[in-house]
Design an enzyme around this catalytic site. Sequence first.
Site, PDB file in Angstrom:
ATOM      1  N   SER A  87      32.829  48.627  36.907  1.00  0.00           N
ATOM      2  CA  SER A  87      31.722  48.966  37.481  1.00  0.00           C
ATOM      3  C   SER A  87      32.505  49.119  39.537  1.00  0.00           C
ATOM      4  CB  SER A  87      31.017  47.706  38.286  1.00  0.00           C
ATOM      5  OG  SER A  87      31.687  46.929  38.221  1.00  0.00           O
TER       6      SER A  87
HETATM    7  C1  LIG Z   1      34.319  45.131  38.990  1.00  0.00           C
HETATM    8  S1  LIG Z   1      35.348  46.028  37.902  1.00  0.00           S
HETATM    9  C2  LIG Z   1      36.584  46.268  39.572  1.00  0.00           C
HETATM   10  C3  LIG Z   1      36.368  47.228  40.527  1.00  0.00           C
HETATM   11  C4  LIG Z   1      37.602  47.393  41.795  1.00  0.00           C
HETATM   12  N1  LIG Z   1      37.951  46.537  42.309  1.00  0.00           N
HETATM   13  C5  LIG Z   1      37.030  48.644  42.394  1.00  0.00           C
HETATM   14  O1  LIG Z   1      37.047  48.676  42.637  1.00  0.00           O
HETATM   15  O2  LIG Z   1      35.887  49.838  41.512  1.00  0.00           O
HETATM   16  C6  LIG Z   1      36.555  45.419  37.086  1.00  0.00           C
HETATM   17  C7  LIG Z   1      37.747  45.379  36.360  1.00  0.00           C
HETATM   18  O3  LIG Z   1      38.431  44.976  35.954  1.00  0.00           O
HETATM   19  C8  LIG Z   1      39.146  45.920  34.618  1.00  0.00           C
HETATM   20  N2  LIG Z   1      40.007  44.160  33.482  1.00  0.00           N
HETATM   21  C9  LIG Z   1      38.938  43.297  32.643  1.00  0.00           C
HETATM   22  N3  LIG Z   1      39.959  42.707  32.048  1.00  0.00           N
HETATM   23  C10 LIG Z   1      41.003  43.113  33.018  1.00  0.00           C
HETATM   24  C11 LIG Z   1      42.425  42.323  32.683  1.00  0.00           C
HETATM   25  N4  LIG Z   1      43.141  41.816  31.233  1.00  0.00           N
HETATM   26  N5  LIG Z   1      43.290  42.945  33.014  1.00  0.00           N
HETATM   27  C12 LIG Z   1      43.449  44.027  34.415  1.00  0.00           C
HETATM   28  N6  LIG Z   1      41.972  44.869  34.608  1.00  0.00           N
HETATM   29  C13 LIG Z   1      41.042  44.239  34.015  1.00  0.00           C
HETATM   30  C14 LIG Z   1      38.062  45.966  33.642  1.00  0.00           C
HETATM   31  O4  LIG Z   1      38.418  46.850  33.055  1.00  0.00           O
HETATM   32  C15 LIG Z   1      36.674  46.583  34.944  1.00  0.00           C
HETATM   33  O5  LIG Z   1      37.717  48.286  35.398  1.00  0.00           O
END
Ligand SMILES: C[S@@+](CC[C@H](N)C(=O)[O-])C[C@H]1O[C@@H](n2cnc3c(N)ncnc32)[C@H](O)[C@@H]1O
Length: 362
Positions: A87
Amino acid sequence: MTEDWQSRHAALLEALTASGELPDVWRPTFDAVPRHHFVPDEIWEQRATCVPVTTDAAWWDMVYRDVPIVTQVDEGLRGGPGIATSSNSMPTMVARMLTVLDVADGQRVLEIGTGSGWNAALLAARLGSGNVTTVEVDPVLVEKAAKVIKEAGYSPAVVWGDGARGWESGAPYDRIIATCSVRRIPYAWVRQTRPGGRILAPLAGDFWSGTLVRLDVGGDGVASGRFVGGARFMPIRSERPGPDVPVDSGTGRRGSTGALPAETMAHLGFALYAGAKLPGVVMADGTADGRDQIWLHDRKGSAATVTQGEVWQYGPRQLWEEAVAVHKAYVHDGSPDPGDFGLTVSPGGQRLWLRSPDTALG
Ligand SMILES: C[S@@+](CC[C@H](N)C(=O)[O-])C[C@H]1O[C@@H](n2cnc3c(N)ncnc32)[C@H](O)[C@@H]1O
């Protein structure tokens, strides 16, 4: 997609400033990095499920509303259950977290969870691209984010990897900020932060839906700090919950909540306390048939649902009674607020504490 977005962008920033979430020090950066550049055409609105946003007008409306925008469901696979897996975070939360991160010129930052790339671009605009690294686990998302960040004029290191390991080759960092939640702060983050640096992360527990923790890293390889409010973020990929044992509805027992209103369960201070005292018990709040509902379950077949003073309990455990007993202990302990709780992370693991690092909770 085109539109006269300037006035909406200005109105959003004005609202964030008026609510005290966007301090002067960040305002020019938010001004320079408008949100819509980082929102893909295909988005969803998070309701009980993820609902696709299908018109241009609705797209623009969401982009400049203070709401999170789901940018990927089911890790990009078609025909799944519709669970949000990436998101573009709610502007209030983005501004709040960047403020709490408390960066200064020249500092080096690692972001875990690039997602849409907006937060990384904001950091790059503020600190200079060379000082920012962002890591994303999803190979499709990382490629898209690198592209839109570049198109917006920034060039932080956008890397594909498991953020639970941090990003060793860029270490040490002055700040690490996670934008996905973790149940345990990976020790790699502490190791990769220089002494005197800071880690900011949404911590997920079973009982509570998310709290932001700010840790200061000491020269002894130990990080410690307090909780600074609520933060609901999607979990880091390795921590997605597995399937639960189904609850046998034939075991239902009806009761009343008595003196304890169900809303008390969702108070963040109580949720942190109960999370430590009732390990493995999940608390969720939401609405069912238009009524507020609290749901407790232990993933092993016991559950309790609470709606407007009425309780139904299922399975071998009396989860509501257990929660009421923990609430009594919480009141006896002075009904602490979220900021009274803290966390210490050392090579041996993490420890939740109440009021002082010497008073472990558990
Ligand atoms: C809430 S979103 C991030 C929002 C982002 N910072 C932005 O500005 O749009 C969370 C993200 O964390 C990523 N994520 C989940 N597990 C992860 C991991 N082990 N390492 C890196 N990213 C991860 C997800 O794929 C997702 O894209």
